[in-house]
Motif scaffolding. Structure first.
Motif, PDB file in Angstrom:
ATOM      1  N   ARG A 145      -7.542  -2.981   4.523  1.00 24.27           N
ATOM      2  CA  ARG A 145      -8.203  -3.743   3.474  1.00 24.27           C
ATOM      3  C   ARG A 145      -8.906  -2.868   2.456  1.00 24.27           C
ATOM      4  O   ARG A 145      -9.537  -3.382   1.542  1.00 24.27           O
ATOM      5  CB  ARG A 145      -9.237  -4.676   4.103  1.00 24.27           C
ATOM      6  N   THR A 146      -8.795  -1.556   2.619  1.00 20.79           N
ATOM      7  CA  THR A 146      -9.598  -0.666   1.776  1.00 20.79           C
ATOM      8  C   THR A 146      -8.733   0.142   0.820  1.00 20.79           C
ATOM      9  O   THR A 146      -9.113   1.218   0.405  1.00 20.79           O
ATOM     10  CB  THR A 146     -10.406   0.284   2.665  1.00 20.79           C
ATOM     11  N   PHE A 147      -7.588  -0.376   0.470  1.00 19.00           N
ATOM     12  CA  PHE A 147      -6.654   0.354  -0.379  1.00 19.00           C
ATOM     13  C   PHE A 147      -7.311   0.809  -1.673  1.00 19.00           C
ATOM     14  O   PHE A 147      -7.057   1.910  -2.154  1.00 19.00           O
ATOM     15  CB  PHE A 147      -5.437  -0.534  -0.666  1.00 19.00           C
ATOM     16  N   SER A 148      -8.140  -0.024  -2.251  1.00 22.32           N
ATOM     17  CA  SER A 148      -8.747   0.296  -3.542  1.00 22.32           C
ATOM     18  C   SER A 148      -9.775   1.420  -3.461  1.00 22.32           C
ATOM     19  O   SER A 148     -10.275   1.876  -4.491  1.00 22.32           O
ATOM     20  CB  SER A 148      -9.381  -0.947  -4.153  1.00 22.32           C
ATOM     21  N   ALA A 157      -2.798   9.261   0.651  1.00 23.29           N
ATOM     22  CA  ALA A 157      -4.027   8.563   0.282  1.00 23.29           C
ATOM     23  C   ALA A 157      -5.223   9.467   0.530  1.00 23.29           C
ATOM     24  O   ALA A 157      -5.335  10.087   1.586  1.00 23.29           O
ATOM     25  CB  ALA A 157      -4.168   7.275   1.095  1.00 23.29           C
ATOM     26  N   ALA A 158      -6.121   9.507  -0.454  1.00 23.74           N
ATOM     27  CA  ALA A 158      -7.339  10.305  -0.350  1.00 23.74           C
ATOM     28  C   ALA A 158      -8.530   9.389  -0.559  1.00 23.74           C
ATOM     29  O   ALA A 158      -8.651   8.744  -1.608  1.00 23.74           O
ATOM     30  CB  ALA A 158      -7.348  11.418  -1.390  1.00 23.74           C
ATOM     31  N   GLN A 181      -8.577   4.002   9.037  1.00 26.57           N
ATOM     32  CA  GLN A 181      -7.207   4.433   9.245  1.00 26.57           C
ATOM     33  C   GLN A 181      -6.292   3.694   8.282  1.00 26.57           C
ATOM     34  O   GLN A 181      -6.391   2.476   8.138  1.00 26.57           O
ATOM     35  CB  GLN A 181      -6.768   4.165  10.692  1.00 26.57           C
ATOM     36  N   VAL A 182      -5.415   4.425   7.642  1.00 28.25           N
ATOM     37  CA  VAL A 182      -4.455   3.840   6.709  1.00 28.25           C
ATOM     38  C   VAL A 182      -3.053   4.270   7.121  1.00 28.25           C
ATOM     39  O   VAL A 182      -2.824   5.439   7.428  1.00 28.25           O
ATOM     40  CB  VAL A 182      -4.721   4.305   5.264  1.00 28.25           C
ATOM     41  N   GLN A 183      -2.149   3.334   7.148  1.00 34.13           N
ATOM     42  CA  GLN A 183      -0.739   3.658   7.388  1.00 34.13           C
ATOM     43  C   GLN A 183       0.028   3.451   6.097  1.00 34.13           C
ATOM     44  O   GLN A 183      -0.140   2.431   5.420  1.00 34.13           O
ATOM     45  CB  GLN A 183      -0.181   2.795   8.506  1.00 34.13           C
ATOM     46  N   LEU A 184       0.873   4.414   5.782  1.00 31.75           N
ATOM     47  CA  LEU A 184       1.624   4.398   4.536  1.00 31.75           C
ATOM     48  C   LEU A 184       3.113   4.392   4.842  1.00 31.75           C
ATOM     49  O   LEU A 184       3.584   5.199   5.653  1.00 31.75           O
ATOM     50  CB  LEU A 184       1.282   5.630   3.701  1.00 31.75           C
ATOM     51  N   VAL A 185       3.840   3.505   4.192  1.00 35.03           N
ATOM     52  CA  VAL A 185       5.278   3.404   4.409  1.00 35.03           C
ATOM     53  C   VAL A 185       5.987   3.440   3.063  1.00 35.03           C
ATOM     54  O   VAL A 185       5.811   2.532   2.236  1.00 35.03           O
ATOM     55  CB  VAL A 185       5.641   2.111   5.164  1.00 35.03           C
TER      56      VAL A 185
END
Length: 127
Positions: free
Chosen positions: A27-30, A98-99, A1-5
């Motif tokens: 922690r997995t942005f990359s 994000a994909a 799960q990623v939250q984007l602001v």
């Protein structure tokens, strides 16, 4: 799960500049290809720019090419959109997305590719 602001939107005069930021949690942005899209009232969502996981490859939509630049800082979990020479046609809500992709150089222009979206930030350009 990623939250984007997203942040950095606002009102600017034609010819001016803004820089949008999109901060991602986790922690997995990359592992994500990141993109910016925009949507004006009564119009479909439009691709603006995308950047690969490493930042080595980018793609910009025809309407913003030469004026906008996407970049990312994986150490800060943040993607940016530098917008120069703004004109009233750039007025829209701008969304960060994000994909999760496997390829290091994958850059997607298709909204359906993206798994997570921010809440959007309004950009208004006055003439």
């Amino acid at each position: 799960q990623v939250q984007l602001v997203e942040s950095g939107g606002g009102l600017v005069q034609a010819g001016g500049s803004l820089r949008l930021s999109c901060a991602a949690s986790g922690r997995t942005f990359s592992t994500y290809c990141m993109g910016w899209f925009r949507q004006a009232p009564g119009k479909e969502r439009e691709f603006v720019a995308a950047i690969s996981r490493t930042g080595d490859r980018t793609n910009h939509g025809d309407s913003v090419k030469g004026r906008f630049t996407i970049s990312r800082d994986n150490a800060k979990n943040t993607v940016y959109l530098q917008m120069n020479s703004l004109n009233p046609e750039d007025t829209a809500v701008y969304y960060c997305a994000a994909a999760q992709v496997h390829g290091w150089l994958v850059v997607s222009t298709t909204p359906t590719t993206y798994d997570y979206w921010g809440q959007g930030t309004q950009v208004t350009v006055s003439s």
